[in-house]
Scaffold this motif. Structure first.
Motif, PDB file in Angstrom:
ATOM      1  N   ASP A  51       6.595  -2.395  28.604  1.00 12.14           N
ATOM      2  CA  ASP A  51       6.955  -1.386  29.612  1.00 12.14           C
ATOM      3  C   ASP A  51       5.993  -1.404  30.798  1.00 12.14           C
ATOM      4  OD1 ASP A  51       9.114  -0.564  28.110  1.00 12.14           O
ATOM      5  OD2 ASP A  51       8.073   1.162  27.229  1.00 12.14           O
ATOM      6  N   TYR A  52       4.696  -1.507  30.514  1.00 10.86           N
ATOM      7  CA  TYR A  52       3.711  -1.509  31.600  1.00 10.86           C
ATOM      8  C   TYR A  52       3.874  -2.773  32.459  1.00 10.86           C
ATOM      9  CZ  TYR A  52      -0.607  -0.942  34.213  1.00 10.86           C
ATOM     10  OH  TYR A  52      -1.521  -0.798  35.227  1.00 10.86           O
ATOM     11  N   LEU A  53       4.066  -3.911  31.813  1.00  7.16           N
ATOM     12  CA  LEU A  53       4.267  -5.157  32.562  1.00  7.16           C
ATOM     13  C   LEU A  53       5.496  -5.048  33.456  1.00  7.16           C
ATOM     14  CD1 LEU A  53       3.653  -8.088  33.266  1.00  7.16           C
ATOM     15  CD2 LEU A  53       4.864  -8.759  31.172  1.00  7.16           C
ATOM     16  N   ALA A  54       6.590  -4.530  32.922  1.00  9.33           N
ATOM     17  CA  ALA A  54       7.816  -4.374  33.718  1.00  9.33           C
ATOM     18  C   ALA A  54       7.566  -3.434  34.899  1.00  9.33           C
ATOM     19  CB  ALA A  54       8.944  -3.839  32.838  1.00  9.33           C
ATOM     20  N   PHE A  55       6.811  -2.347  34.669  1.00 14.10           N
ATOM     21  CA  PHE A  55       6.489  -1.399  35.736  1.00 14.10           C
ATOM     22  C   PHE A  55       5.702  -2.091  36.852  1.00 14.10           C
ATOM     23  CE2 PHE A  55       3.220   1.506  37.467  1.00 14.10           C
ATOM     24  CZ  PHE A  55       4.048   2.355  38.187  1.00 14.10           C
ATOM     25  N   VAL A  56       4.660  -2.839  36.486  1.00  6.64           N
ATOM     26  CA  VAL A  56       3.828  -3.520  37.487  1.00  6.64           C
ATOM     27  C   VAL A  56       4.657  -4.533  38.267  1.00  6.64           C
ATOM     28  CG1 VAL A  56       1.900  -5.124  37.800  1.00  6.64           C
ATOM     29  CG2 VAL A  56       1.643  -3.142  36.292  1.00  6.64           C
ATOM     30  N   LEU A  57       5.458  -5.322  37.586  1.00  6.80           N
ATOM     31  CA  LEU A  57       6.285  -6.322  38.279  1.00  6.80           C
ATOM     32  C   LEU A  57       7.284  -5.650  39.215  1.00  6.80           C
ATOM     33  CD1 LEU A  57       6.877  -8.906  35.406  1.00  6.80           C
ATOM     34  CD2 LEU A  57       5.331  -9.117  37.373  1.00  6.80           C
ATOM     35  N   ASP A  58       7.832  -4.516  38.801  1.00  9.13           N
ATOM     36  CA  ASP A  58       8.751  -3.765  39.655  1.00  9.13           C
ATOM     37  C   ASP A  58       8.017  -3.237  40.895  1.00  9.13           C
ATOM     38  OD1 ASP A  58      11.393  -2.605  40.136  1.00  9.13           O
ATOM     39  OD2 ASP A  58      10.378  -0.672  39.808  1.00  9.13           O
ATOM     40  N   GLN A  59       6.806  -2.719  40.703  1.00 10.33           N
ATOM     41  CA  GLN A  59       6.015  -2.204  41.822  1.00 10.33           C
ATOM     42  C   GLN A  59       5.639  -3.320  42.796  1.00 10.33           C
ATOM     43  OE1 GLN A  59       6.828   0.962  41.470  1.00 10.33           O
ATOM     44  NE2 GLN A  59       4.769   1.731  41.878  1.00 10.33           N
ATOM     45  N   LEU A  60       5.493  -4.542  42.289  1.00 15.59           N
ATOM     46  CA  LEU A  60       5.117  -5.682  43.133  1.00 15.59           C
ATOM     47  C   LEU A  60       6.319  -6.443  43.703  1.00 15.59           C
ATOM     48  CD1 LEU A  60       2.168  -7.103  41.014  1.00 15.59           C
ATOM     49  CD2 LEU A  60       2.004  -6.091  43.302  1.00 15.59           C
ATOM     50  N   ALA A  61       7.511  -5.936  43.518  1.00 13.85           N
ATOM     51  CA  ALA A  61       8.723  -6.617  43.979  1.00 13.85           C
ATOM     52  C   ALA A  61       8.688  -6.904  45.481  1.00 13.85           C
ATOM     53  CB  ALA A  61       9.958  -5.807  43.619  1.00 13.85           C
ATOM     54  N   GLY A  62       8.065  -6.028  46.266  1.00 13.70           N
ATOM     55  CA  GLY A  62       7.978  -6.224  47.713  1.00 13.70           C
ATOM     56  C   GLY A  62       7.168  -7.439  48.108  1.00 13.70           C
ATOM     57  N   LEU A  63       6.328  -7.921  47.205  1.00 13.79           N
ATOM     58  CA  LEU A  63       5.520  -9.114  47.473  1.00 13.79           C
ATOM     59  C   LEU A  63       6.380 -10.368  47.377  1.00 13.79           C
ATOM     60  CD1 LEU A  63       2.544  -9.726  48.091  1.00 13.79           C
ATOM     61  CD2 LEU A  63       2.187  -9.989  45.643  1.00 13.79           C
ATOM     62  N   GLY A  64       7.366 -10.346  46.508  1.00 11.94           N
ATOM     63  CA  GLY A  64       8.271 -11.472  46.329  1.00 11.94           C
ATOM     64  C   GLY A  64       7.652 -12.608  45.530  1.00 11.94           C
ATOM     65  N   GLY A  65       8.420 -13.136  44.614  1.00 11.02           N
ATOM     66  CA  GLY A  65       7.991 -14.316  43.866  1.00 11.02           C
ATOM     67  C   GLY A  65       6.863 -14.100  42.872  1.00 11.02           C
ATOM     68  N   VAL A  66       6.636 -12.873  42.411  1.00 14.29           N
ATOM     69  CA  VAL A  66       5.562 -12.625  41.451  1.00 14.29           C
ATOM     70  C   VAL A  66       6.065 -12.962  40.044  1.00 14.29           C
ATOM     71  CG1 VAL A  66       4.035 -10.895  40.424  1.00 14.29           C
ATOM     72  CG2 VAL A  66       4.505 -10.845  42.871  1.00 14.29           C
ATOM     73  N   THR A  67       5.280 -13.753  39.347  1.00 13.28           N
ATOM     74  CA  THR A  67       5.586 -14.103  37.965  1.00 13.28           C
ATOM     75  C   THR A  67       4.399 -13.738  37.088  1.00 13.28           C
ATOM     76  OG1 THR A  67       4.769 -16.357  38.270  1.00 13.28           O
ATOM     77  CG2 THR A  67       7.135 -15.991  38.612  1.00 13.28           C
ATOM     78  N   SER A  68       4.647 -13.685  35.794  1.00 14.93           N
ATOM     79  CA  SER A  68       3.575 -13.357  34.859  1.00 14.93           C
ATOM     80  C   SER A  68       3.549 -14.377  33.731  1.00 14.93           C
ATOM     81  CB  SER A  68       3.789 -11.950  34.292  1.00 14.93           C
ATOM     82  OG  SER A  68       4.986 -11.900  33.534  1.00 14.93           O
ATOM     83  N   ARG A  69       2.352 -14.563  33.183  1.00 14.05           N
ATOM     84  CA  ARG A  69       2.174 -15.454  32.032  1.00 14.05           C
ATOM     85  C   ARG A  69       1.214 -14.786  31.055  1.00 14.05           C
ATOM     86  NH1 ARG A  69       0.726 -20.639  35.626  1.00 14.05           N
ATOM     87  NH2 ARG A  69       2.657 -20.714  36.780  1.00 14.05           N
ATOM     88  N   ARG A  70       1.617 -14.769  29.809  1.00 15.63           N
ATOM     89  CA  ARG A  70       0.741 -14.219  28.772  1.00 15.63           C
ATOM     90  C   ARG A  70      -0.432 -15.166  28.572  1.00 15.63           C
ATOM     91  NH1 ARG A  70       1.909  -9.123  26.772  1.00 15.63           N
ATOM     92  NH2 ARG A  70       4.047  -8.676  27.290  1.00 15.63           N
ATOM     93  N   MET A  71      -1.621 -14.588  28.411  1.00 17.25           N
ATOM     94  CA  MET A  71      -2.816 -15.399  28.208  1.00 17.25           C
ATOM     95  C   MET A  71      -3.894 -14.579  27.531  1.00 17.25           C
ATOM     96  SD  MET A  71      -4.095 -15.586  32.131  1.00 17.25           S
ATOM     97  CE  MET A  71      -5.617 -14.703  32.321  1.00 17.25           C
ATOM     98  N   PHE A  72      -4.479 -15.097  26.474  1.00 21.43           N
ATOM     99  CA  PHE A  72      -5.608 -14.476  25.785  1.00 21.43           C
ATOM    100  C   PHE A  72      -5.393 -12.994  25.499  1.00 21.43           C
ATOM    101  CE2 PHE A  72      -7.368 -17.794  28.645  1.00 21.43           C
ATOM    102  CZ  PHE A  72      -7.673 -18.723  27.666  1.00 21.43           C
TER     103      PHE A  72
END
Length: 131
Positions: A6-27
């Motif tokens: 849920d938090y990841l989805a929230f952050v990605l939604d908030q950053l939608a205006g930046l365009g092209g933001v992706t996420s990768r799980r790590m450590f």
């Protein structure tokens, strides 16, 4: 070191205006990328952006803390700062902070790859010795 879906989805939604933001799980956390540039991370449902001399004062003025993967060992603090809650709650404001972090990512010196000789020596040290 966990990040809720849920938090990841929230952050990605908030950053939608930046365009092209992706996420990768790590450590146990999540890395944030824009056009393959690593500019932020999420750890324990806290958002951090990359910082240097050009934007560090913004975070310090807000009293934000640096990211430290091992809180009991502050010598491991990294060049990422927690994003202020007021910026996180406002997508336009968050985009401003994220763009500054992207500039830092673009201007950061690339890490030098380890010389091949050093890689071979390191492998020899970790592999079992032959008799």
């Amino acid at each position: 070191m966990t990040v809720s879906t849920d938090y990841l989805a929230f952050v990605l939604d908030q950053l939608a205006g930046l365009g092209g933001v992706t996420s990768r799980r790590m450590f146990g956390g999540v890395g944030l990328y824009c056009d393959e540039l690593f500019f932020g991370l999420i750890d324990n449902d806290v958002l951090f952006f990359k910082a240097d001399d050009s934007n560090r004062a913004d975070y310090e003025r807000e009293g934000m803390k640096r990211f430290c993967p091992f809180p009991e060992q502050p010598q491991y603090e990294m060049g990422y700062y927690e994003v202020p809650a007021n910026a996180l709650d406002d997508p336009e404001e968050l985009t401003v902070w994220a763009r500054k972090a992207l500039v830092v990512a673009m201007t950061a010196k690339p890490r030098r790859p380890r010389p091949k000789r050093a890689q071979k020596r390191a492998r020899r040290r970790t592999s079992p010795r032959k008799k």
